[in-house]
Scaffold this active site. Structure first.
Site, PDB file in Angstrom:
ATOM      1  N   THR A 187      53.942  92.436   4.512  1.00 49.96           N
ATOM      2  CA  THR A 187      54.023  92.482   5.979  1.00 49.96           C
ATOM      3  C   THR A 187      54.573  93.821   6.439  1.00 49.96           C
ATOM      4  O   THR A 187      54.225  94.308   7.504  1.00 49.96           O
ATOM      5  CB  THR A 187      54.944  91.362   6.520  1.00 49.96           C
ATOM      6  OG1 THR A 187      56.116  91.323   5.696  1.00 49.96           O
ATOM      7  CG2 THR A 187      54.272  90.020   6.512  1.00 49.96           C
ATOM      8  N   ALA A 242      54.532  93.260  -2.377  1.00 51.14           N
ATOM      9  CA  ALA A 242      54.745  94.323  -3.378  1.00 51.14           C
ATOM     10  C   ALA A 242      55.347  95.601  -2.789  1.00 51.14           C
ATOM     11  O   ALA A 242      55.386  96.624  -3.461  1.00 51.14           O
ATOM     12  CB  ALA A 242      53.424  94.644  -4.078  1.00 51.14           C
ATOM     13  N   TYR A 263      62.814  75.553  -0.503  1.00 52.40           N
ATOM     14  CA  TYR A 263      62.417  76.648  -1.415  1.00 52.40           C
ATOM     15  C   TYR A 263      61.993  76.070  -2.770  1.00 52.40           C
ATOM     16  O   TYR A 263      60.923  76.398  -3.290  1.00 52.40           O
ATOM     17  CB  TYR A 263      63.577  77.637  -1.573  1.00 52.40           C
ATOM     18  CG  TYR A 263      63.300  78.770  -2.534  1.00 52.40           C
ATOM     19  CD1 TYR A 263      62.468  79.831  -2.183  1.00 52.40           C
ATOM     20  CD2 TYR A 263      63.884  78.791  -3.807  1.00 52.40           C
ATOM     21  CE1 TYR A 263      62.213  80.873  -3.069  1.00 52.40           C
ATOM     22  CE2 TYR A 263      63.644  79.833  -4.695  1.00 52.40           C
ATOM     23  CZ  TYR A 263      62.810  80.867  -4.317  1.00 52.40           C
ATOM     24  OH  TYR A 263      62.556  81.906  -5.199  1.00 52.40           O
TER      25      TYR A 263
HETATM   26  N1  LIG Z   1      65.164  87.602  -6.969  1.00 58.08           N
HETATM   27  C1  LIG Z   1      65.291  86.456  -7.636  1.00 58.08           C
HETATM   28  O1  LIG Z   1      66.361  86.160  -8.194  1.00 58.08           O
HETATM   29  C2  LIG Z   1      64.133  85.506  -7.741  1.00 58.08           C
HETATM   30  C3  LIG Z   1      64.306  84.360  -8.548  1.00 58.08           C
HETATM   31  C4  LIG Z   1      63.253  83.464  -8.661  1.00 58.08           C
HETATM   32  C5  LIG Z   1      62.055  83.694  -8.004  1.00 58.08           C
HETATM   33  N2  LIG Z   1      61.913  84.815  -7.232  1.00 58.08           N
HETATM   34  C6  LIG Z   1      60.615  84.989  -6.555  1.00 58.08           C
HETATM   35  O2  LIG Z   1      60.096  86.272  -6.825  1.00 58.08           O
HETATM   36  C7  LIG Z   1      59.279  86.694  -5.723  1.00 58.08           C
HETATM   37  C8  LIG Z   1      59.713  88.093  -5.285  1.00 58.08           C
HETATM   38  O3  LIG Z   1      61.080  88.007  -4.905  1.00 58.08           O
HETATM   39  P1  LIG Z   1      62.030  89.277  -4.693  1.00 58.08           P
HETATM   40  O4  LIG Z   1      63.328  88.900  -5.263  1.00 58.08           O
HETATM   41  O5  LIG Z   1      61.350  90.532  -5.098  1.00 58.08           O
HETATM   42  O6  LIG Z   1      62.162  89.166  -3.100  1.00 58.08           O
HETATM   43  P2  LIG Z   1      62.233  90.282  -1.964  1.00 58.08           P
HETATM   44  O7  LIG Z   1      62.738  89.543  -0.770  1.00 58.08           O
HETATM   45  O8  LIG Z   1      62.957  91.486  -2.435  1.00 58.08           O
HETATM   46  O9  LIG Z   1      60.695  90.684  -1.754  1.00 58.08           O
HETATM   47  C9  LIG Z   1      59.773  89.795  -1.207  1.00 58.08           C
HETATM   48  C10 LIG Z   1      58.637  90.595  -0.596  1.00 58.08           C
HETATM   49  O10 LIG Z   1      57.691  89.672  -0.026  1.00 58.08           O
HETATM   50  C11 LIG Z   1      57.298  90.157   1.254  1.00 58.08           C
HETATM   51  N3  LIG Z   1      56.850  89.059   2.098  1.00 58.08           N
HETATM   52  C12 LIG Z   1      57.609  88.048   2.631  1.00 58.08           C
HETATM   53  N4  LIG Z   1      56.852  87.271   3.428  1.00 58.08           N
HETATM   54  C13 LIG Z   1      55.590  87.778   3.387  1.00 58.08           C
HETATM   55  C14 LIG Z   1      54.370  87.409   4.012  1.00 58.08           C
HETATM   56  N5  LIG Z   1      54.296  86.366   4.865  1.00 58.08           N
HETATM   57  N6  LIG Z   1      53.249  88.144   3.743  1.00 58.08           N
HETATM   58  C15 LIG Z   1      53.311  89.218   2.906  1.00 58.08           C
HETATM   59  N7  LIG Z   1      54.455  89.630   2.307  1.00 58.08           N
HETATM   60  C16 LIG Z   1      55.582  88.906   2.546  1.00 58.08           C
HETATM   61  C17 LIG Z   1      58.576  90.814   1.791  1.00 58.08           C
HETATM   62  O11 LIG Z   1      58.289  91.697   2.891  1.00 58.08           O
HETATM   63  C18 LIG Z   1      59.106  91.512   0.558  1.00 58.08           C
HETATM   64  O12 LIG Z   1      58.567  92.800   0.405  1.00 58.08           O
HETATM   65  C19 LIG Z   1      59.433  85.631  -4.644  1.00 58.08           C
HETATM   66  O13 LIG Z   1      58.335  84.747  -4.680  1.00 58.08           O
HETATM   67  C20 LIG Z   1      60.701  84.910  -5.055  1.00 58.08           C
HETATM   68  O14 LIG Z   1      60.745  83.580  -4.603  1.00 58.08           O
HETATM   69  C21 LIG Z   1      62.919  85.715  -7.085  1.00 58.08           C
END
Ligand SMILES: NC(=O)c1ccc[n+]([C@@H]2O[C@H](COP(=O)([O-])OP(=O)(O)OC[C@H]3O[C@@H](n4cnc5c(N)ncnc54)[C@H](O)[C@@H]3O)[C@@H](O)[C@H]2O)c1
Length: 246
Positions: free
Chosen positions: A37, A13, A153
């Site tokens: 993290t 978050a 994924y």
């Molecule tokens: N952006 C998209 O188009 C999209 C589409 C489908 C699903 N999602 C899903 O939505 C969720 C959020 O994605 P987002 O686009 O905001 O990604 P993002 O990469 O912007 O954010 C992901 C966050 O997760 C944190 N993170 C990663 N590994 C971690 C760990 N081991 N422990 C704690 N925190 C960790 C990162 O530091 C980052 O702050 C993810 O699960 C992603 O798979 C995103």
């Protein structure tokens, strides 16, 4: 306000969809715990400066001991754990030919094991409290597969979809609801990796002809954790502009 007096833990978050969910829940009166993290403290401070109840836990969700200790500490410090959003996730692009074993294990470790560790640590507290709500952020790739995101994924998100339904069935008797949101094409750092050509093609393929915003996902998560969804469990809400209608 929909979430007054609720304690909500949101993983991943510090930025992107997770931060938007934390902000949205905080605006609805929840005390939010930002797990990440990196960047968790800064994100929580930003919410505090805006007048919201927020705090940070710098934590790797793929480390079971860190997760278990942190969840126990959160409950003993804040008194309860009402909402868990498993949002943190990572991706690898490419085909099975590009993907190596280490990448496979790393993604499974964060996306699947991390989700399980949070559930495993949080659920006993929710059972004791006689209620709670869990929302897993999955992906359209978990339903359809994907040609651009390496197969791991999609497989990891497929596992989360199944876990969502299994836990929903097992935990209903304790008043715990478990649901998911399946986004596609949301404007965050994850999709910022796309080339301009890919981005254009993706938007063209979406009936609503735009990228989704983190807020679109946050509003769906808010609905699922709120009392408005009190008869909904085991559900996955698509947030994809109409790309997949199932
Ligand atoms: N952006 C998209 O188009 C999209 C589409 C489908 C699903 N999602 C899903 O939505 C969720 C959020 O994605 P987002 O686009 O905001 O990604 P993002 O990469 O912007 O954010 C992901 C966050 O997760 C944190 N993170 C990663 N590994 C971690 C760990 N081991 N422990 C704690 N925190 C960790 C990162 O530091 C980052 O702050 C993810 O699960 C992603 O798979 C995103």
């Amino acid at each position: 306000m929909k979430l007054e007096h609720k304690i909500a833990v949101i993983t991943g978050a510090a930025r992107g969809i997770g931060f938007e969910i934390a902000q949205c829940f905080a605006k609805e009166g929840a005390h939010v715990v930002i797990v990440d993290t990196k960047g968790a403290m800064e994100a929580a401070t930003n919410l505090q400066k805006a007048g919201f109840a927020a705090e940070a836990r710098a934590l790797d969700i793929s480390d079971y001991k860190q997760v278990a200790d942190s969840i126990d500490a959160i409950v003993s410090e804040l008194g309860s754990l009402d909402i868990l959003v498993n949002n943190a996730g990572i991706i690898a692009r490419g085909t099975i030919l590009d993907l190596d074993k280490e990448q496979w294990l790393k993604i499974m470790d964060v996306n699947v094991n991390g989700n399980f560790y949070l559930c495993k640590a949080a659920i006993p507290h929710m059972i004791r409290q006689k209620g709670g709500s869990i929302v897993n952020i999955t992906s359209i790739a978990g339903k359809m597969g994907d040609i651009t995101a390496a197969p791991v994924y999609g497989a990891s998100k497929g596992a989360i979809n199944t876990l969502t339904k299994s836990l929903a069935r097992q935990l209903a008797e304790f008043g715990i609801r478990v649901n998911a949101v399946a986004p596609h094409a949301i404007d965050t750092d994850m999709s910022a990796e796309w080339s301009p050509e890919k981005r254009k093609a993706v938007i063209e393929s979406i009936p609503l002809k735009r990228m989704g915003q983190p807020k679109d996902v946050a509003q769906a998560a808010l609905f699922l954790v709120s009392d408005n969804a009190s008869f909904i469990t085991g559900e996955t809400i698509n947030v994809n502009g109409g790309y997949l209608m199932d």
